[in-house]
Scaffold this motif. Sequence first.
Motif, PDB file in Angstrom:
ATOM      1  N   HIS A 193       0.833  -1.196   0.000  1.00  0.00           N
ATOM      2  CA  HIS A 193       0.000   0.000   0.000  1.00  0.00           C
ATOM      3  C   HIS A 193       0.875   1.256   0.000  1.00  0.00           C
ATOM      4  O   HIS A 193       2.044   1.222   0.400  1.00  0.00           O
ATOM      5  N   ALA A 194       0.284   2.372  -0.434  1.00  0.00           N
ATOM      6  CA  ALA A 194       1.048   3.626  -0.521  1.00  0.00           C
ATOM      7  C   ALA A 194       1.525   4.080   0.855  1.00  0.00           C
ATOM      8  O   ALA A 194       2.639   4.611   0.988  1.00  0.00           O
ATOM      9  N   LEU A 195       0.714   3.868   1.903  1.00  0.00           N
ATOM     10  CA  LEU A 195       1.136   4.257   3.243  1.00  0.00           C
ATOM     11  C   LEU A 195       2.311   3.421   3.722  1.00  0.00           C
ATOM     12  O   LEU A 195       3.221   3.931   4.398  1.00  0.00           O
ATOM     13  N   VAL A 196       2.322   2.147   3.363  1.00  0.00           N
ATOM     14  CA  VAL A 196       3.452   1.288   3.722  1.00  0.00           C
ATOM     15  C   VAL A 196       4.721   1.759   2.999  1.00  0.00           C
ATOM     16  O   VAL A 196       5.810   1.812   3.586  1.00  0.00           O
ATOM     17  N   GLN A 197       4.581   2.117   1.723  1.00  0.00           N
ATOM     18  CA  GLN A 197       5.728   2.626   0.974  1.00  0.00           C
ATOM     19  C   GLN A 197       6.243   3.933   1.570  1.00  0.00           C
ATOM     20  O   GLN A 197       7.458   4.171   1.621  1.00  0.00           O
ATOM     21  N   LEU A 198       5.321   4.779   2.030  1.00  0.00           N
ATOM     22  CA  LEU A 198       5.733   6.034   2.648  1.00  0.00           C
ATOM     23  C   LEU A 198       6.535   5.789   3.915  1.00  0.00           C
ATOM     24  O   LEU A 198       7.551   6.464   4.159  1.00  0.00           O
ATOM     25  N   ARG A 199       6.100   4.841   4.737  1.00  0.00           N
ATOM     26  CA  ARG A 199       6.852   4.537   5.952  1.00  0.00           C
ATOM     27  C   ARG A 199       8.237   4.010   5.623  1.00  0.00           C
ATOM     28  O   ARG A 199       9.225   4.360   6.294  1.00  0.00           O
ATOM     29  N   ARG A 200       8.356   3.184   4.591  1.00  0.00           N
ATOM     30  CA  ARG A 200       9.675   2.688   4.200  1.00  0.00           C
ATOM     31  C   ARG A 200      10.567   3.818   3.687  1.00  0.00           C
ATOM     32  O   ARG A 200      11.777   3.844   3.959  1.00  0.00           O
ATOM     33  N   LEU A 201       9.983   4.752   2.952  1.00  0.00           N
ATOM     34  CA  LEU A 201      10.765   5.897   2.485  1.00  0.00           C
ATOM     35  C   LEU A 201      11.215   6.778   3.651  1.00  0.00           C
ATOM     36  O   LEU A 201      12.324   7.330   3.622  1.00  0.00           O
ATOM     37  N   LEU A 202      10.371   6.901   4.668  1.00  0.00           N
ATOM     38  CA  LEU A 202      10.777   7.657   5.851  1.00  0.00           C
ATOM     39  C   LEU A 202      11.931   6.975   6.576  1.00  0.00           C
ATOM     40  O   LEU A 202      12.849   7.645   7.080  1.00  0.00           O
ATOM     41  N   VAL A 203      11.910   5.646   6.634  1.00  0.00           N
ATOM     42  CA  VAL A 203      13.039   4.919   7.223  1.00  0.00           C
ATOM     43  C   VAL A 203      14.311   5.166   6.413  1.00  0.00           C
ATOM     44  O   VAL A 203      15.395   5.382   6.967  1.00  0.00           O
ATOM     45  N   ALA A 204      14.179   5.131   5.087  1.00  0.00           N
ATOM     46  CA  ALA A 204      15.336   5.403   4.239  1.00  0.00           C
ATOM     47  C   ALA A 204      15.854   6.821   4.443  1.00  0.00           C
ATOM     48  O   ALA A 204      17.077   7.057   4.477  1.00  0.00           O
ATOM     49  N   ALA A 205      14.951   7.797   4.588  1.00  0.00           N
ATOM     50  CA  ALA A 205      15.377   9.176   4.815  1.00  0.00           C
ATOM     51  C   ALA A 205      16.095   9.323   6.152  1.00  0.00           C
ATOM     52  O   ALA A 205      17.129  10.008   6.246  1.00  0.00           O
ATOM     53  N   ALA A 206      15.558   8.687   7.196  1.00  0.00           N
ATOM     54  CA  ALA A 206      16.227   8.749   8.499  1.00  0.00           C
ATOM     55  C   ALA A 206      17.589   8.074   8.451  1.00  0.00           C
ATOM     56  O   ALA A 206      18.569   8.581   9.019  1.00  0.00           O
ATOM     57  N   SER A 207      17.674   6.939   7.775  1.00  0.00           N
ATOM     58  CA  SER A 207      18.961   6.261   7.625  1.00  0.00           C
ATOM     59  C   SER A 207      19.957   7.129   6.858  1.00  0.00           C
ATOM     60  O   SER A 207      21.144   7.185   7.201  1.00  0.00           O
ATOM     61  N   GLY A 208      19.468   7.817   5.825  1.00  0.00           N
ATOM     62  CA  GLY A 208      20.347   8.715   5.085  1.00  0.00           C
ATOM     63  C   GLY A 208      20.846   9.862   5.937  1.00  0.00           C
ATOM     64  O   GLY A 208      22.017  10.262   5.836  1.00  0.00           O
TER      65      GLY A 208
END
Length: 384
Positions: A11-26
């Motif tokens: 789902h789009a919300l799940v993808q958004l959470r994964r992108l937020l994890v990637a942003a925090a990791s970056g």
Amino acid sequence: MLSLRLARGAHALVQLRRLLVAAASGGVGFLLLCTLADAAARSEPSPEPVARLLWCLLPLAATVQFAVAVARTDPTTRPRPGLSAVGLGPARLTVLAAVSTAVSCTLGSALALLVFLHLRGDLTGLPFDGAAGPLLAAGQPLPLGAVLTLLALVPFAASAAAALALRPRGTKREESFEFEGGEPRSEATPAGLPWGVALTAAGLTLRSYTGPVATVDAGTHAPAGVMAGWALTVLGLAVAGPGIVYVCGIAVQSLRPGAVRLLAGRALMADAVRIGRPLGLLCAVSSAVVAVTVLAQGANWPRPFGELTGLGATLVLACTVATLLTSALEARHARAVIRSGLRGLGARCSTLRASAVLRTVVLLAVFAPLTWVVAQLATMPLRP
């Protein structure tokens, strides 16, 4: 390959959470690379890079906690009927969650490396080439092994923490409420409230013996007692958070409760462990922000680690808030069966909404004053 297929169909919300994890990791990866560049630019050994590296551990821990919360709410890692028949039992799902977390964090680390090299001037052909060259030690060679090691810290720590948090624990019993002598009793009663209060009091006491800060120069750093006191305070609030939420649930449904209060109190008691720890951590982080704001009034409060101070503090606060929201979403999904059952029994939607609003108001009424009190007690011995 299975992780990629599941990620594409999420789902789009799940993808958004994964992108937020990637942003925090970056963001954490960029902080670590800046620390490495600062160490490479120094001609003589200095404890400054070590202090900067220790400061990076705070956003690293916040990012790992957020990644674990996202992994827990990922629908692709939940046990479902029929998955064991195709070889996706609880152990395989745990590995899948760890792999998905590692992929998201690795993406963020790769983007952090690209941004770092671009701002440093090593990559050309894009806007802002070398815009932060003096701050990132442009022209100084960086050891490849150290760069790869620092960038691998977040993916390794996050995937290991996700695997540890989601590991199979045998037969898991669902939380249920029973009655003993007319009083509700939960099988998952938090027992860390006394320990959390003791740790918080110990942290505040340790900071009180550090001594007042009369003058602050640009190069001074917080004493070791202040840092140790803050660490104990954060740990104490995190341990006491579930117990505080559980006590709030008991208080809400006391003294002849109606339907709204009864539903709100039972939901708080059931979700105490799930949302209590993120609430305690948010309380600790917010009290630190309030304390720094109070100390900065009327004084030129320095940034001990330069621009890394603001970036690291922003990452810690953002990851803590995101973890709380993710845990609240997990609690909402866990109550989906109960809500559908109540609606089947004739409960009105307005009653369920009023119960949710009451829970939010109660938590704000308890944790907001607690944040202010902890901040005031923390800054009292540090004021000039």
